[in-house]
Design an enzyme around this catalytic site. Structure first.
Site, PDB file in Angstrom:
ATOM      1  N   TYR A  22       0.729  -1.311   0.048  1.00  0.00           N
ATOM      2  CA  TYR A  22       0.005  -0.046  -0.013  1.00  0.00           C
ATOM      3  C   TYR A  22       0.928   1.434  -0.002  1.00  0.00           C
ATOM      4  CZ  TYR A  22      -3.303   3.594   1.392  1.00  0.00           C
ATOM      5  OH  TYR A  22      -3.899   4.932   1.504  1.00  0.00           O
ATOM      6  N   ARG A  81       1.708   6.918  -6.822  1.00  0.00           N
ATOM      7  CA  ARG A  81       0.765   7.833  -7.239  1.00  0.00           C
ATOM      8  C   ARG A  81       1.052   9.233  -6.584  1.00  0.00           C
ATOM      9  NH1 ARG A  81      -4.927   6.976  -3.929  1.00  0.00           N
ATOM     10  NH2 ARG A  81      -3.492   7.097  -2.005  1.00  0.00           N
ATOM     11  N   TYR A 136      -1.933  13.300   6.694  1.00  0.00           N
ATOM     12  CA  TYR A 136      -1.506  12.394   7.731  1.00  0.00           C
ATOM     13  C   TYR A 136       0.091  12.375   7.777  1.00  0.00           C
ATOM     14  CZ  TYR A 136      -5.662   9.353   7.167  1.00  0.00           C
ATOM     15  OH  TYR A 136      -6.959   8.858   7.278  1.00  0.00           O
ATOM     16  N   ARG A 190     -12.811  12.690   1.308  1.00  0.00           N
ATOM     17  CA  ARG A 190     -13.696  11.652   1.894  1.00  0.00           C
ATOM     18  C   ARG A 190     -14.945  11.311   1.076  1.00  0.00           C
ATOM     19  NH1 ARG A 190     -10.360   9.314   5.428  1.00  0.00           N
ATOM     20  NH2 ARG A 190      -9.093  10.745   6.315  1.00  0.00           N
ATOM     21  N   GLU A 248     -14.134  -1.467   6.399  1.00  0.00           N
ATOM     22  CA  GLU A 248     -14.032  -0.238   5.546  1.00  0.00           C
ATOM     23  C   GLU A 248     -15.469  -0.264   4.799  1.00  0.00           C
ATOM     24  OE1 GLU A 248     -10.531   1.595   4.503  1.00  0.00           O
ATOM     25  OE2 GLU A 248     -11.617   1.681   2.422  1.00  0.00           O
TER      26      GLU A 248
HETATM   27  C1  3HB Z   1      -6.196   5.800  -0.894  1.00  0.00           C
HETATM   28  O1  3HB Z   1      -5.404   5.696  -0.327  1.00  0.00           O
HETATM   29  O2  3HB Z   1      -6.753   6.130  -1.859  1.00  0.00           O
HETATM   30  C2  3HB Z   1      -7.585   5.295  -0.136  1.00  0.00           C
HETATM   31  C3  3HB Z   1      -7.393   4.486   1.085  1.00  0.00           C
HETATM   32  C4  3HB Z   1      -8.370   4.181   1.616  1.00  0.00           C
HETATM   33  C5  3HB Z   1      -9.716   4.278   1.373  1.00  0.00           C
HETATM   34  C6  3HB Z   1      -9.941   5.155   0.669  1.00  0.00           C
HETATM   35  C7  3HB Z   1      -8.846   5.868  -0.127  1.00  0.00           C
HETATM   36  O3  3HB Z   1      -8.223   2.742   2.516  1.00  0.00           O
END
Ligand code: 3HB
Length: 332
Positions: free
Chosen positions: A143, A150, A202, A215, A326
């Site tokens: 992740y 990105r 963050y 969001r 989630e």
């Molecule tokens: C993200 O990194 O784009 C993302 C991650 C999530 C929920 C929404 C967006 O866990």
């Protein structure tokens, strides 16, 4: 000014994808099933398979339709279709040892395509990533490697402040499958939740480069049709995970976060009327980290959402190890 019509999502049986209502055209299909497959336009619309279920019976298709004829095409590894107002596009990054470079390349292709087709406004993005919480050969969690790739592209394009609603969730295999909606224009407002720190702020402990998404994203077409796309939402207050280890507490807090996000107070602070409630959400996806928790989460969600809402529950990893649930959805 031309009249516009928002794309409409629905969840269908995998075998009933092509049965669309009269006058509607398929803009794109994401099949949630037992394996992944590269995007194609074989049936005249883009479709992709995402490895998200353990059996075909649990699978479903998320089908996006438009009331206008669509034009489909392929660009590199991506398949897409557009209806003059909205673009649906899907792509896949095969499993790789270097998700930083691969994500950077994919996002670069995405922005080149949206630019060349003239659908420059990203509206909503979904990403399903295998081995989401595992370390890659680069020594980074997948992740975080994805976030780094990105971020490089968004920085290069000066887009760090205007990313729309998004989802990043673990899949059961197949690298990274993504699909997104983009528009030519219209009114779009990205909505923050004051209960939660915007992801792009963050602290560094969550990764070298922050996640970047809103969001929620509010869209209004020229014909006055509105939609609110709610991002994958979890048990986070500020930037901290709350209710660690307590799946029911996490589920309730995720629901509270969404209720606040789309409620009257927060929407009006963003210039949007009227407020919405959980009862207005449709096409809801609920992701649950531990299969054994699904029933408990289902019980809570059944009372939270309207009986008219399609709600699917998927066993999946989530971007932080300590997040157990989630939830995302769309207010049509
Ligand atoms: C993200 O990194 O784009 C993302 C991650 C999530 C929920 C929404 C967006 O866990």
């Amino acid at each position: 000014m031309t009249s516009t019509h928002a794309p409409r999502p629905s969840f269908r049986n995998l075998k009933e994808v092509a049965q669309v209502a009269p006058g509607r055209h398929i803009l794109g299909v994401a099949n949630f099933t037992t394996g992944s497959a590269d995007p194609s336009v074989d049936e005249g619309y883009p479709s992709v398979a995402i490895h998200m279920t353990g059996s075909v019976e649990d699978g479903f298709a998320e089908v996006w339709t438009s009331d206008r004829p669509v034009r489909a095409g392929q660009a590199g590894s991506m398949s897409y279709a557009h209806d003059g107002e909205f673009l649906f596009c899907t792509g896949r990054i095969p499993e790789t040892a270097d998700y930083v470079e691969a994500t950077e390349a994919a996002y670069t292709e995405v922005l080149a395509l949206t630019g060349s087709l003239g659908y420059r406004q990203l509206v909503r993005i979904w990403h399903y990533i295998s081995r989401l919480n595992e370390e890659t050969a680069e020594g980074l969690e997948t992740y975080r490697a994805f976030c780094l790739g990105r971020a490089r592209v968004l920085e290069r394009y000066g887009m760090t402040d205007d990313m729309p609603a998004a989802t990043v969730i673990g899949s059961h295999g197949g690298g990274i499958v993504f699909y997104f909606l983009a528009s030519r224009g219209g009114t779009q407002i990205n909505v923050d939740n004051p209960r939660q720190v915007p992801p792009y702020h963050y602290p560094r402990r969550y990764g070298v480069k922050s996640p970047n998404f809103a969001r929620a994203t509010y869209v209004r077409s020229d014909d006055g049709a509105t939609q609110i796309y709610v991002s994958g939402t979890a048990s986070i207050l500020g930037h901290r995970t709350m209710n660690a280890g307590d799946v029911e507490g996490q589920c309730r807090l995720a629901l509270d976060n969404i209720a606040y996000l789309i409620g009257e107070g927060n929407l009006s602070a963003h210039g949007i009327q009227p407020g919405r409630t959980l009862d207005d959400l449709r096409t809801v996806k609920v992701y649950v980290r531990r299969r054994s928790d699904i029933e408990r989460v289902q019980r809570i969600c059944r009372t939270a959402f309207s009986r008219s809402a399609d709600v699917v529950f998927l066993h999946a990893d989530i971007c932080r190890h300590d997040l157990l649930v989630e939830i995302e959805g769309i207010v049509p």
